[in-house]
Design a protein around this motif. Sequence first.
Motif: not given
Length: 307
Positions: A75-86, A97-103
């Motif tokens: 589930v952790q591995m899906g978090m950057p994709l979720l961050a990108f979509v947001i 956007t980069a800030g969210f993806v890295v986060l």
Amino acid sequence: MSDTVVTRVAGFVDEYLLLWVLLSVGIGLLFPSIAVLTPLSTPILAVMIGAVSLTLAPERFRRLRGRTVLTILVVQMGMPLLAFVIARTLGLSLAFTAGFVVLGAVTPELVTPTMTELSGGDTALATVVLVLVGLGTLVFVPGVVTVVLGTSVAVEPLVIVEQLLLAVVLPMSLAVGARYRWPDPIGQYDDLYPSVSGLMVILIIGIVAAANASLVRESGSVLLLVLLGAVVLNGTGYVAGWLASWTFSRPERIAATLSIGMRDFAVAAALLVGAGFPTAATLPAIVFGIVEMTTSAGLVKLFSRSS
């Protein structure tokens, strides 16, 4: 100080943790000079992890189930994709956007084991996930950022490994070893160790807020969008962790929820700066840090009362 007074103070910290966290954030933002304490962050984190690890007898690690750890990692591995979509849904710039993806890609926040313990969760599980994801970050962050954004973010392995060793692995190993060697003398204070860790959480969030007060104040109207994104990412992470672990025991579900919902904003900010992004790109990480500390304190109250 008598044992009765110490117990009362500890109870006061635990019962009103959310209030103390909010107060700490407010003081940090109002008095940026508190940032002078930033060099103490690593020792504070080490005390926090060490104190909560004193509750961990070695058999608690032996009881961990591989399926629970694997589920959380997936589930952790899906978090950057979720961050990108947001970030894209909110129409944020490439830097934000980069800030969210890295986060989304970095390790769980270092305070996650403490919040798990205070919530009545499986602290050993949260600690193992923290270390495993931290080591995986060395490869995962550069890879996922390149795939999602087409932009390279170099990770300095020494920085992450040093943080994990000094703030997590070393104090945890010493505390668990001490618990194994002197179980009875150390075990009689089990009710106090989480309170010590909670106090460290209050201190660290105040320092973080103070160190980034100027960035928060100068961000202008975009702050509201970043705040909204941080709340959605944090909340969705909690929900994903809770739902993905529906077959787990309650302590395991609590550990999964907090481990997935909380992100190490300090590491995210450091990676963005090291990759050459403007300082403003760290705003998502900073805002997220304040949000997650507040919401996790609220979950501590919710989980501890419902149990």
